[in-house]
Design a protein around this motif. Structure first.
Motif, PDB file in Angstrom:
ATOM      1  N   ARG A 738       0.736  -1.047  -0.030  1.00 27.57           N
ATOM      2  CA  ARG A 738       0.104   0.141   0.090  1.00 27.57           C
ATOM      3  C   ARG A 738       0.861   1.230   0.179  1.00 27.57           C
ATOM      4  NH1 ARG A 738      -4.543   1.945   4.401  1.00 27.57           N
ATOM      5  NH2 ARG A 738      -5.438   3.329   3.345  1.00 27.57           N
ATOM      6  N   ALA A 739       1.991   1.374   0.790  1.00 32.62           N
ATOM      7  CA  ALA A 739       2.794   2.320   0.896  1.00 32.62           C
ATOM      8  C   ALA A 739       3.623   2.474  -0.470  1.00 32.62           C
ATOM      9  CB  ALA A 739       3.953   2.268   1.851  1.00 32.62           C
ATOM     10  N   ARG A 740       3.799   1.701  -1.155  1.00 32.89           N
ATOM     11  CA  ARG A 740       4.541   1.679  -2.577  1.00 32.89           C
ATOM     12  C   ARG A 740       3.440   2.273  -3.504  1.00 32.89           C
ATOM     13  NH1 ARG A 740       6.212  -4.289  -3.756  1.00 32.89           N
ATOM     14  NH2 ARG A 740       7.317  -3.505  -5.457  1.00 32.89           N
ATOM     15  N   LEU A 741       2.442   1.818  -3.437  1.00 38.09           N
ATOM     16  CA  LEU A 741       1.209   2.139  -4.346  1.00 38.09           C
ATOM     17  C   LEU A 741       1.028   3.684  -4.146  1.00 38.09           C
ATOM     18  CD1 LEU A 741      -1.388  -0.882  -4.646  1.00 38.09           C
ATOM     19  CD2 LEU A 741       0.425  -0.067  -6.209  1.00 38.09           C
ATOM     20  N   ALA A 742       0.838   4.360  -2.986  1.00 38.41           N
ATOM     21  CA  ALA A 742       0.684   5.745  -2.473  1.00 38.41           C
ATOM     22  C   ALA A 742       1.798   6.366  -2.922  1.00 38.41           C
ATOM     23  CB  ALA A 742       0.565   5.573  -0.886  1.00 38.41           C
ATOM     24  N   GLY A 826       6.943   7.488   4.158  1.00 40.99           N
ATOM     25  CA  GLY A 826       7.069   8.759   4.501  1.00 40.99           C
ATOM     26  C   GLY A 826       6.799   9.932   3.079  1.00 40.99           C
ATOM     27  N   GLU A 827       7.098  11.034   3.361  1.00 40.85           N
ATOM     28  CA  GLU A 827       7.162  11.777   2.183  1.00 40.85           C
ATOM     29  C   GLU A 827       8.035  11.559   1.044  1.00 40.85           C
ATOM     30  OE1 GLU A 827       7.511  16.074   3.514  1.00 40.85           O
ATOM     31  OE2 GLU A 827       6.023  15.884   4.885  1.00 40.85           O
ATOM     32  N   ARG A 828       9.102  10.819   1.578  1.00 46.17           N
ATOM     33  CA  ARG A 828      10.330  10.441   0.618  1.00 46.17           C
ATOM     34  C   ARG A 828      10.648   9.026   0.966  1.00 46.17           C
ATOM     35  NH1 ARG A 828      15.427  14.084  -0.864  1.00 46.17           N
ATOM     36  NH2 ARG A 828      13.602  15.427  -1.344  1.00 46.17           N
ATOM     37  N   VAL A 847      14.185   5.985  -6.852  1.00 47.34           N
ATOM     38  CA  VAL A 847      13.353   5.178  -7.298  1.00 47.34           C
ATOM     39  C   VAL A 847      12.097   6.014  -8.057  1.00 47.34           C
ATOM     40  CG1 VAL A 847      13.784   3.540  -5.563  1.00 47.34           C
ATOM     41  CG2 VAL A 847      12.190   5.649  -4.965  1.00 47.34           C
ATOM     42  N   ALA A 848      11.672   5.650  -8.997  1.00 44.14           N
ATOM     43  CA  ALA A 848      10.730   6.533  -9.936  1.00 44.14           C
ATOM     44  C   ALA A 848      11.205   7.955 -10.139  1.00 44.14           C
ATOM     45  CB  ALA A 848       9.240   6.466  -9.136  1.00 44.14           C
ATOM     46  N   GLY A 849      12.509   7.864 -10.299  1.00 44.44           N
ATOM     47  CA  GLY A 849      13.267   9.100 -10.427  1.00 44.44           C
ATOM     48  C   GLY A 849      13.082  10.294  -9.186  1.00 44.44           C
ATOM     49  N   VAL A 850      13.025   9.686  -8.045  1.00 44.77           N
ATOM     50  CA  VAL A 850      12.934  10.396  -6.816  1.00 44.77           C
ATOM     51  C   VAL A 850      14.186  10.043  -5.946  1.00 44.77           C
ATOM     52  CG1 VAL A 850      11.691  10.964  -4.795  1.00 44.77           C
ATOM     53  CG2 VAL A 850      10.552  10.683  -6.869  1.00 44.77           C
ATOM     54  N   PRO A 851      15.075  10.932  -5.575  1.00 43.29           N
ATOM     55  CA  PRO A 851      16.103  10.470  -4.664  1.00 43.29           C
ATOM     56  C   PRO A 851      15.694   9.957  -3.548  1.00 43.29           C
ATOM     57  CG  PRO A 851      16.482  12.655  -5.585  1.00 43.29           C
ATOM     58  CD  PRO A 851      15.077  12.295  -5.916  1.00 43.29           C
ATOM     59  N   VAL A 852      16.316   8.914  -2.899  1.00 46.21           N
ATOM     60  CA  VAL A 852      15.788   8.153  -1.727  1.00 46.21           C
ATOM     61  C   VAL A 852      16.465   9.108  -0.654  1.00 46.21           C
ATOM     62  CG1 VAL A 852      15.267   5.975  -2.862  1.00 46.21           C
ATOM     63  CG2 VAL A 852      17.685   6.574  -1.483  1.00 46.21           C
ATOM     64  N   LEU A 853      15.969   8.921   0.599  1.00 41.02           N
ATOM     65  CA  LEU A 853      16.635   9.865   1.940  1.00 41.02           C
ATOM     66  C   LEU A 853      17.350   8.673   2.405  1.00 41.02           C
ATOM     67  CD1 LEU A 853      16.336  12.426   3.215  1.00 41.02           C
ATOM     68  CD2 LEU A 853      14.728  11.552   4.817  1.00 41.02           C
ATOM     69  N   VAL A 854      18.743   8.862   2.535  1.00 41.07           N
ATOM     70  CA  VAL A 854      19.521   7.761   3.061  1.00 41.07           C
ATOM     71  C   VAL A 854      19.982   8.046   4.416  1.00 41.07           C
ATOM     72  CG1 VAL A 854      21.803   6.712   2.631  1.00 41.07           C
ATOM     73  CG2 VAL A 854      20.646   7.731   0.817  1.00 41.07           C
ATOM     74  N   HIS A 855      19.370   7.230   5.490  1.00 38.78           N
ATOM     75  CA  HIS A 855      19.571   7.218   6.725  1.00 38.78           C
ATOM     76  C   HIS A 855      20.882   6.369   6.844  1.00 38.78           C
ATOM     77  CE1 HIS A 855      15.663   8.147   8.250  1.00 38.78           C
ATOM     78  NE2 HIS A 855      15.810   8.899   7.257  1.00 38.78           N
ATOM     79  N   LEU A 856      22.153   6.960   6.952  1.00 39.17           N
ATOM     80  CA  LEU A 856      23.461   6.259   7.207  1.00 39.17           C
ATOM     81  C   LEU A 856      23.594   5.762   8.654  1.00 39.17           C
ATOM     82  CD1 LEU A 856      25.439   8.895   5.324  1.00 39.17           C
ATOM     83  CD2 LEU A 856      25.015   6.353   4.436  1.00 39.17           C
ATOM     84  N   LEU A 857      23.830   4.624   8.904  1.00 41.16           N
ATOM     85  CA  LEU A 857      23.843   4.090  10.308  1.00 41.16           C
ATOM     86  C   LEU A 857      25.359   3.797  10.853  1.00 41.16           C
ATOM     87  CD1 LEU A 857      20.864   1.585   9.819  1.00 41.16           C
ATOM     88  CD2 LEU A 857      20.589   3.780  10.466  1.00 41.16           C
TER      89      LEU A 857
END
Length: 915
Positions: A738-742, A826-828, A847-857
């Protein structure tokens, strides 16, 4: 005019002694020539004259040619209140040296004093409306003066609208005057423009030549709570009483104190015990002897007076001897809760116009003093004028008058304010249910007869339908009780109040007896003349005759109902009977008679006791009796008077009558229904067969598996709307889908579906079937796999469904070779990955042309940094992270140039071993 008394020979050769000395003191005399000229020129005029100038008394005499040299005319003067009618007529008659009933007469409900020589007749606006509907041409009347227009009473607005119509279509020679004591003359002048198209009607101004007054502001103490409903803080009344005492000490003369209602008057009178003055209570229900005493003034050498009055003393009346006005700053206005069918009075802050009116009472005979019981700083925040009654009141009576006039929508009437659409819809619904109008809103013959009774249509229905059942006299007596609420000390039991009124020798008892006699005569005429038409009522009103015919219909979605009986009307063999006898099998005792007639008047207010206490009315409103009420053990009531403020959850019953279930069914039969009711309630589907009277459930039987599947499905959808799609079974995979489709719907758009709750419920038939139609209860919803169902919404037809993994992948492979899950909630999209696994990657994954938000651990999986631009982070942010973490995690690689380093999931030692 010449000073002194002289003989005047009227049109009927009646000699009068005109009191010119008194007439010469009225300032409006200077405006009379201009007013007469305006009428001769245009036929209409607006007269704006301050209080006390004589517009109510001198002007009608001049219009009739009884003073001055004008032509002889017959003048009709309309006043908003009965007390003002009597006072104005008696004052004009006194000015002519006569008694009322001769050259000057008056008519109010239940009393008429006129004769062959009457040239000026003063009537209430209600009487004027009845005459217009019986005789629209007003045969024999030359001039109509509508007084106190500024008060914006509904009857006055309606009467003016009808008069404008009459002059435009039937009587172009009829002369009209709108008289106002405030500065709203322009609006009335514009309204009268339609009569000849020659621009606004002339406005004639009369300057006040009063003696003037001084205004004091006496702010109340802090902590006084605002009034609501009919409740007024006792602390404010104590302040008003203290101000009256202060004024008596400071000044000479009588005091006129304005209060919002009779209850406040009585309480304030108690607080003034011991003052060196006679305390009188002036209101519309005061006995005629008290009213007359107030208007006669103090006898020479008599005690000073304190007159506690409602708004009846604001206009058209001069209270002799008054030099002081104390204004509480409050007034009462009607309010109507159309959804619940409950009318009430609201205590409101007086407008600027009303405060000015009250102030004008002080300086009419000498220099006066006015005490306003509010802070001067708050004086400018008051509304300019009172609320027009057409905007806030019950419009059933207005709607019936408009329908009888031939304009059911009232759109063609010349009104300063159009009636609110919602209020008119509610009014037409009431009229239709009692057979007063047909489906098109046109008045039926029955409705015309109702309109001529001088009653609210609800009471007209009770009189017409109750008379054949209980007898004309008893029906008339009960309706007379309902038309003017008995005093509170009569109690809340209507039948007991009926007996008290029969015994009563007070002012209310006298008025009640006169009204009951009038209604008995009117009912005998109306019922006797309406038998043939009554048999046709059920076809147009949605009500049935006493035989109880029924019809069945199916409603949509969550209920299937069938009308099983109708309202008992005046049809049938007994409908034409005008004698005092009742039909066979009719109620006989006072309780039963009072109950049936009340229920016929207010079928929506028939109420049944609740198990948890209080009552539930057929309308759906809760109701409660006062403490100590003798009606508390009664299973069924017909509520005559109830009020409910915005702060109250239930209505307070002020007056009610005992009924039984059979009476309730008969009176409110048009609101009875039987059928299946399937709805979402208390978290699950409830399916049952219900026989109900409006909101009151008479009998209930569970339906179980017999419930209509379509209604069950709609109830389940209602549950999903109310409680959300969490009622379904959501696995982790389903939530992620559902989140992916949203995300795709937001970023790419079509053909990817909207998967918000509202959109999914709207498209339930596309993705929840066939499981939804097989479900019967909440538990069945919990068995539906939401993930499998959601896949039905993927764009299979276009082939785009196959790109889901490409456009919104579940996982992304990072430089270390790990496949990391992407979070889409989330928003991204978020990629949470250990910092060392991203070494060597310069560009942020997309993904789909949108930069992901990278949480570096950190190596321990704790947040170290967040970035949407890896290149910038390696260049600027990495150094500080490296400095902080290399000491904490020395076994892991921390190269100086991460963009050129090899990504790894391992420690430095393992890398060396494997290297």
């Amino acid at each position: 005019m010449d000073n002194g008394a002289h003989l005047f020979r009227g049109a009927y050769e009646t000699e009068c002694v005109i009191r010119n000395d008194a007439l010469d003191l009225l300032p409006v005399r200077h405006a009379v020539p201009e007013l007469l000229a305006a009428l001769d020129r245009r036929g209409t005029a607006v007269l704006s004259a301050p209080p006390g100038t004589g517009k109510t008394t001198l002007v009608p005499l001049a219009l009739a040619g009884l003073i001055g040299a004008g032509p002889r005319r017959r003048v009709l003067v309309a006043e908003p209140r009965r007390m003002a009618v009597r006072a104005a007529a008696r004052r004009m008659a006194w000015l002519l040296g006569e008694e009322a009933g001769g050259t000057v007469g008056f008519s109010v409900r239940g009393e008429r004093r006129t004769g062959p020589s009457t040239r000026v007749e003063v009537v209430t606006t209600g009487i004027l409306l009845q005459r217009l509907q019986r005789d629209p041409e007003l045969a024999g009347v030359d001039v109509v003066l509508l007084d106190e227009c500024h008060e914006r009473h509904l009857d006055a607005d309606t009467a003016m609208a009808f008069l404008v119509d009459v002059r435009a279509t039937l009587r172009p020679e009829l002369k009209l005057i709108a008289a106002s004591a405030t500065s709203d003359a322009a609006a009335w002048a514009d309204l009268l423009t339609v009569l000849d198209g020659g621009g606004p009607a002339p406005v004639v101004w009369s300057k006040g030549e009063g003696h003037g007054c001084r205004v004091f502001f006496e702010a109340p103490p802090s902590g006084i709570r605002p009034a609501h409903g009919t409740w007024v803080d006792p602390a404010l009344l104590r302040h008003v009483a203290a101000t009256v005492r202060l004024a008596l000490e400071r000044h000479e003369g009588d005091v006129l104190c304005f209060l919002p209602g009779t209850g406040e008057i009585a309480r304030t009178a108690g607080m003034l015990a011991g003052v060196d003055a006679e305390v009188l209570q002036l209101h519309g229900r005061a006995p005629a002897a008290v009213q007359d005493a107030v208007l006669r003034g103090t006898e020479p050498g008599g005690r000073r007076r304190v007159v506690l009055a409602t708004s009846v003393a604001e206009s058209s009346l001069t209270v002799p001897g008054v030099r002081i006005v104390v204004d509480s700053g409050l007034a009462r206005e009607p309010r109507m809760d159309h959804a619940r069918g409950l009318g009430s009075l609201a205590t409101v802050t007086v407008s600027e116009a009303t405060a000015t009116q009250r102030t004008g009472r002080a300086g009419r005979e000498a220099f006066g003093f006015v005490y306003r019981c509010w802070a001067e700083a708050s004086d400018g925040g008051r509304p300019r004028f009172p609320s027009p009654e057409i905007k806030v009141a019950d419009l059933a009576d207005f709607a019936l008058r408009a329908a009888c006039w031939g304009d059911p929508t009232a759109e063609g009437l010349a009104l300063l304010d159009a009636p609110p659409a919602g209020a008119m819809t509610a009014a037409r619904s009431v009229l239709g249910s009692i057979g007063a109008v047909d489906e098109a809103g046109r008045a039926t013959d029955r409705g015309v007869r109702m309109s001529r009774l001088g009653l609210h249509p609800r009471l007209g229905r009770a009189l017409l339908d109750g008379a054949p059942e209980v007898g004309v006299r008893r029906a008339a007596e009960v309706v007379a009780l309902l038309s003017e609420e008995p005093p509170r000390d009569y109690g809340d039991d209507l039948s007991a109040a009926w007996r008290a009124a029969r015994r009563g020798t007070d002012g209310y008892g006298a008025r009640w007896k006169a009204e009951a006699r009038r209604l008995e005569r009117s009912a005998a005429e109306a019922v006797g003349g309406g038998a043939s038409e009554a048999s046709r009522t059920s076809a147009t009103s949605g009500t049935s005759t006493a035989s109880g015919t029924s019809a069945t219909s199916r409603t949509s979605a969550t209920s299937r109902t069938s009308a099983t009986s109708g309202t008992s009307t005046a049809s049938g063999a007994s409908a034409h009977r005008a004698d005092a006898g009742a039909s066979a099998g009719a109620p006989t005792g006072d309780d039963a008679v009072a109950g049936l007639v009340t229920a016929l008047a207010f079928p929506e207010r028939v109420a049944r006791a609740r198990e948890q206490g209080g009552y539930l009315m057929v309308s759906g409103s809760g109701a409660r009796l006062g403490e100590g009420s003798g009606l508390r053990a009664t299973p069924w009531l017909a509520v005559a008077v109830a009020d409910r403020t915005a702060r109250d959850a239930t209505a307070r019953v002020r007056l009610a009558a005992v009924v039984d279930e059979d009476m309730a069914r008969r009176a409110a039969g048009h609101l009875r229904s039987t059928g299946e009711e399937v709805r979402w309630e208390d978290g699950d589907v409830v399916a049952r067969s219900v026989d109900r009277l409006g909101a009151v459930e008479l009998t209930v039987r569970p339906l179980g598996a017999k419930a209509d599947p379509a209604l069950v499905r709609e109830a389940l959808l209602d549950g999903l709307r109310r409680e959300g799609l969490g009622l379904l079974r959501w696995s982790r995979e389903a939530g992620e889908l559902r989140a992916r489709l949203a995300f795709l719907h937001r970023e790419v758009g079509e053909p990817w579906p909207d998967v918000a709750d509202e959109a999914l419920v709207e498209r339930a038939g596309e993705w929840l079937e066939p499981e939804l139609s097989r479900a019967a209860r909440r538990a069945d919803l919990g068995r539906i796999d939401a993930g499998d169902a959601l896949r039905r919404l993927l764009p299979w037809a276009s082939g785009e469904a196959g790109r889901l993994g490409e456009l919104a992948p579940e996982r992304i492979e990072v430089p270390s070779g790990s496949r990391i899950r992407v979070e889409y909630g989330g928003e991204r999209p978020v990629l949470a990955v250990k910092l060392q696994e991203m070494f060597g990657l310069a560009d942020t994954p997309r993904v789909a042309g949108v930069p992901v938000l990278v949480h570096l651990l950190s190596p321990a999986g704790r947040p170290a940094a967040v970035t949407a631009d890896l290149a910038s982070f390696w260049r600027d942010g990495y150094r500080s992270v490296r400095a902080e973490l290399r000491g904490r995690y020395p076994k892991h690689p921390w190269p100086e140039d991460p963009s050129a380093a090899e990504a790894t999931r391992f420690t430095s030692a393992r890398l060396r071993r494997e290297g």
